[in-house]
Scaffold this motif. Structure first.
Motif, PDB file in Angstrom:
ATOM      1  N   ASN A   1       0.972  -1.122   0.107  1.00  0.00           N
ATOM      2  CA  ASN A   1       0.003  -0.022  -0.031  1.00  0.00           C
ATOM      3  C   ASN A   1       1.082   1.226   0.111  1.00  0.00           C
ATOM      4  O   ASN A   1       0.583   2.218  -0.675  1.00  0.00           O
ATOM      5  CB  ASN A   1      -0.930   0.003   1.258  1.00  0.00           C
ATOM      6  CG  ASN A   1      -1.961   1.040   0.844  1.00  0.00           C
ATOM      7  OD1 ASN A   1      -2.879   0.961   0.007  1.00  0.00           O
ATOM      8  ND2 ASN A   1      -2.096   1.687   2.084  1.00  0.00           N
ATOM      9  N   ARG A   2       2.012   1.154   0.642  1.00  0.00           N
ATOM     10  CA  ARG A   2       2.887   2.430   0.720  1.00  0.00           C
ATOM     11  C   ARG A   2       3.399   2.592  -0.470  1.00  0.00           C
ATOM     12  O   ARG A   2       3.733   3.771  -1.004  1.00  0.00           O
ATOM     13  CB  ARG A   2       4.107   2.197   2.142  1.00  0.00           C
ATOM     14  CG  ARG A   2       4.791   3.259   2.109  1.00  0.00           C
ATOM     15  CD  ARG A   2       5.449   3.374   3.127  1.00  0.00           C
ATOM     16  NE  ARG A   2       6.331   4.471   3.462  1.00  0.00           N
ATOM     17  CZ  ARG A   2       7.065   4.877   4.411  1.00  0.00           C
ATOM     18  NH1 ARG A   2       7.217   4.151   5.315  1.00  0.00           N
ATOM     19  NH2 ARG A   2       7.699   5.984   4.196  1.00  0.00           N
ATOM     20  N   LYS A   3       3.879   1.546  -1.182  1.00  0.00           N
ATOM     21  CA  LYS A   3       4.397   1.648  -2.375  1.00  0.00           C
ATOM     22  C   LYS A   3       3.511   2.035  -3.462  1.00  0.00           C
ATOM     23  O   LYS A   3       4.278   2.883  -4.307  1.00  0.00           O
ATOM     24  CB  LYS A   3       4.864   0.263  -3.179  1.00  0.00           C
ATOM     25  CG  LYS A   3       6.199  -0.152  -2.531  1.00  0.00           C
ATOM     26  CD  LYS A   3       6.517  -1.816  -3.126  1.00  0.00           C
ATOM     27  CE  LYS A   3       7.733  -2.340  -2.248  1.00  0.00           C
ATOM     28  NZ  LYS A   3       7.974  -3.670  -2.918  1.00  0.00           N
ATOM     29  N   ILE A   4       2.317   1.703  -3.601  1.00  0.00           N
ATOM     30  CA  ILE A   4       1.186   2.373  -4.419  1.00  0.00           C
ATOM     31  C   ILE A   4       1.128   3.865  -4.132  1.00  0.00           C
ATOM     32  O   ILE A   4       0.995   4.715  -5.237  1.00  0.00           O
ATOM     33  CB  ILE A   4      -0.094   1.559  -4.264  1.00  0.00           C
ATOM     34  CG1 ILE A   4       0.145   0.135  -4.920  1.00  0.00           C
ATOM     35  CG2 ILE A   4      -1.078   2.300  -4.966  1.00  0.00           C
ATOM     36  CD1 ILE A   4      -0.920  -0.952  -4.473  1.00  0.00           C
ATOM     37  N   HIS A   5       1.046   4.158  -2.947  1.00  0.00           N
ATOM     38  CA  HIS A   5       0.983   5.593  -2.457  1.00  0.00           C
ATOM     39  C   HIS A   5       2.102   6.608  -3.132  1.00  0.00           C
ATOM     40  O   HIS A   5       1.921   7.358  -3.628  1.00  0.00           O
ATOM     41  CB  HIS A   5       0.696   5.642  -0.949  1.00  0.00           C
ATOM     42  CG  HIS A   5       0.785   7.080  -0.614  1.00  0.00           C
ATOM     43  ND1 HIS A   5      -0.326   7.911  -0.918  1.00  0.00           N
ATOM     44  CD2 HIS A   5       1.627   7.840  -0.057  1.00  0.00           C
ATOM     45  CE1 HIS A   5      -0.242   9.333  -0.518  1.00  0.00           C
ATOM     46  NE2 HIS A   5       0.997   9.330   0.125  1.00  0.00           N
TER      47      HIS A   5
ATOM     48  N   PHE B   1       3.279  -2.176 -13.668  1.00  0.00           N
ATOM     49  CA  PHE B   1       3.985  -2.440 -12.274  1.00  0.00           C
ATOM     50  C   PHE B   1       2.964  -2.051 -11.293  1.00  0.00           C
ATOM     51  O   PHE B   1       2.570  -2.854 -10.187  1.00  0.00           O
ATOM     52  CB  PHE B   1       5.232  -2.047 -12.027  1.00  0.00           C
ATOM     53  CG  PHE B   1       5.727  -2.199 -10.831  1.00  0.00           C
ATOM     54  CD1 PHE B   1       6.263  -3.748 -10.384  1.00  0.00           C
ATOM     55  CD2 PHE B   1       6.258  -1.331  -9.939  1.00  0.00           C
ATOM     56  CE1 PHE B   1       6.662  -3.803  -8.985  1.00  0.00           C
ATOM     57  CE2 PHE B   1       6.310  -1.550  -8.424  1.00  0.00           C
ATOM     58  CZ  PHE B   1       6.827  -2.849  -8.319  1.00  0.00           C
ATOM     59  N   GLN B   2       2.236  -1.087 -11.695  1.00  0.00           N
ATOM     60  CA  GLN B   2       1.421  -0.333 -10.530  1.00  0.00           C
ATOM     61  C   GLN B   2       0.063  -1.185 -10.564  1.00  0.00           C
ATOM     62  O   GLN B   2      -0.488  -1.562  -9.361  1.00  0.00           O
ATOM     63  CB  GLN B   2       0.903   1.130 -11.044  1.00  0.00           C
ATOM     64  CG  GLN B   2       0.253   1.805 -10.136  1.00  0.00           C
ATOM     65  CD  GLN B   2      -0.072   3.053 -10.458  1.00  0.00           C
ATOM     66  OE1 GLN B   2       0.602   3.704 -11.286  1.00  0.00           O
ATOM     67  NE2 GLN B   2      -0.791   3.829  -9.828  1.00  0.00           N
ATOM     68  N   ASN B   3      -0.206  -1.840 -11.664  1.00  0.00           N
ATOM     69  CA  ASN B   3      -1.430  -2.575 -11.686  1.00  0.00           C
ATOM     70  C   ASN B   3      -1.101  -4.102 -11.106  1.00  0.00           C
ATOM     71  O   ASN B   3      -2.014  -4.647 -10.309  1.00  0.00           O
ATOM     72  CB  ASN B   3      -1.947  -2.918 -13.099  1.00  0.00           C
ATOM     73  CG  ASN B   3      -2.628  -1.679 -13.797  1.00  0.00           C
ATOM     74  OD1 ASN B   3      -3.103  -0.811 -12.887  1.00  0.00           O
ATOM     75  ND2 ASN B   3      -2.503  -1.728 -15.077  1.00  0.00           N
TER      76      ASN B   3
ATOM     77  N   THR C   1       1.625   9.587  -6.034  1.00  0.00           N
ATOM     78  CA  THR C   1       2.236  10.737  -5.543  1.00  0.00           C
ATOM     79  C   THR C   1       3.404  11.142  -6.466  1.00  0.00           C
ATOM     80  O   THR C   1       3.891  12.311  -6.120  1.00  0.00           O
ATOM     81  CB  THR C   1       2.423  10.942  -4.143  1.00  0.00           C
ATOM     82  OG1 THR C   1       3.169  10.108  -3.568  1.00  0.00           O
ATOM     83  CG2 THR C   1       0.857  10.794  -3.360  1.00  0.00           C
ATOM     84  N   ASP C   2       3.847  10.255  -7.295  1.00  0.00           N
ATOM     85  CA  ASP C   2       5.120  10.762  -8.238  1.00  0.00           C
ATOM     86  C   ASP C   2       6.236  10.789  -7.265  1.00  0.00           C
ATOM     87  O   ASP C   2       7.354  11.392  -7.828  1.00  0.00           O
ATOM     88  CB  ASP C   2       4.756  12.135  -8.882  1.00  0.00           C
ATOM     89  CG  ASP C   2       3.729  11.743  -9.964  1.00  0.00           C
ATOM     90  OD1 ASP C   2       3.553  10.708 -10.449  1.00  0.00           O
ATOM     91  OD2 ASP C   2       2.981  12.730 -10.482  1.00  0.00           O
ATOM     92  N   VAL C   3       6.207  10.172  -6.207  1.00  0.00           N
ATOM     93  CA  VAL C   3       7.526  10.193  -5.617  1.00  0.00           C
ATOM     94  C   VAL C   3       8.561   9.074  -5.963  1.00  0.00           C
ATOM     95  O   VAL C   3       9.746   9.250  -6.072  1.00  0.00           O
ATOM     96  CB  VAL C   3       7.205   9.916  -3.798  1.00  0.00           C
ATOM     97  CG1 VAL C   3       8.529   9.720  -3.058  1.00  0.00           C
ATOM     98  CG2 VAL C   3       6.528  11.196  -3.511  1.00  0.00           C
ATOM     99  N   GLU C   4       7.876   8.154  -6.375  1.00  0.00           N
ATOM    100  CA  GLU C   4       8.587   6.938  -7.047  1.00  0.00           C
ATOM    101  C   GLU C   4       7.895   6.373  -8.290  1.00  0.00           C
ATOM    102  O   GLU C   4       6.801   6.114  -8.447  1.00  0.00           O
ATOM    103  CB  GLU C   4       8.636   5.685  -5.973  1.00  0.00           C
ATOM    104  CG  GLU C   4       9.396   4.528  -6.218  1.00  0.00           C
ATOM    105  CD  GLU C   4       9.139   3.584  -5.190  1.00  0.00           C
ATOM    106  OE1 GLU C   4       9.181   2.244  -5.542  1.00  0.00           O
ATOM    107  OE2 GLU C   4       9.459   4.129  -3.989  1.00  0.00           O
ATOM    108  N   PRO C   5       8.790   6.793  -9.333  1.00  0.00           N
ATOM    109  CA  PRO C   5       8.164   6.459 -10.711  1.00  0.00           C
ATOM    110  C   PRO C   5       8.085   4.851 -10.930  1.00  0.00           C
ATOM    111  O   PRO C   5       8.824   4.201 -10.569  1.00  0.00           O
ATOM    112  CB  PRO C   5       9.140   7.220 -11.697  1.00  0.00           C
ATOM    113  CG  PRO C   5      10.386   7.279 -11.103  1.00  0.00           C
ATOM    114  CD  PRO C   5      10.135   7.273  -9.575  1.00  0.00           C
ATOM    115  N   ALA C   6       7.009   4.206 -11.466  1.00  0.00           N
ATOM    116  CA  ALA C   6       6.697   3.050 -12.052  1.00  0.00           C
ATOM    117  C   ALA C   6       5.832   3.064 -13.187  1.00  0.00           C
ATOM    118  O   ALA C   6       5.019   3.793 -13.622  1.00  0.00           O
ATOM    119  CB  ALA C   6       6.157   2.168 -10.938  1.00  0.00           C
TER     120      ALA C   6
END
Length: 66
Positions: free
Chosen positions: A26-30, A43-45, A34-39
């Motif tokens: 959940n933290r990774k998704i957040h 990968f997001q899905n 919020t564009d803190v960590e590009p993906a």
């Protein structure tokens, strides 16, 4: 359900591990949202599918009688 979650985290190592994994995903998704960590979208899905699966499993454990 907060009390039940706390009880299960203390008493059930499997539940605690799943809950921690859910929190981490959940933290990774957040961070991605919020564009803190590009993906990539793929990968997001994938992360979202994992989160849903974990959430379903955790909820099933929460619904079991005490």
């Amino acid at each position: 359900m907060a009390d039940r979650i706390h009880e299960l985290k203390e008493a059930d190592a499997h539940f605690a591990r799943l809950a921690q994994e859910y929190y981490d995903i959940n933290r990774k998704i957040h961070r991605i949202e919020t564009d803190v960590e590009p993906a990539s979208d793929a990968f997001q899905n994938q992360l979202r599918r994992q989160r849903i699966s974990l959430k379903d499993e955790l909820y099933a454990m929460l619904k079991q009688p005490v």
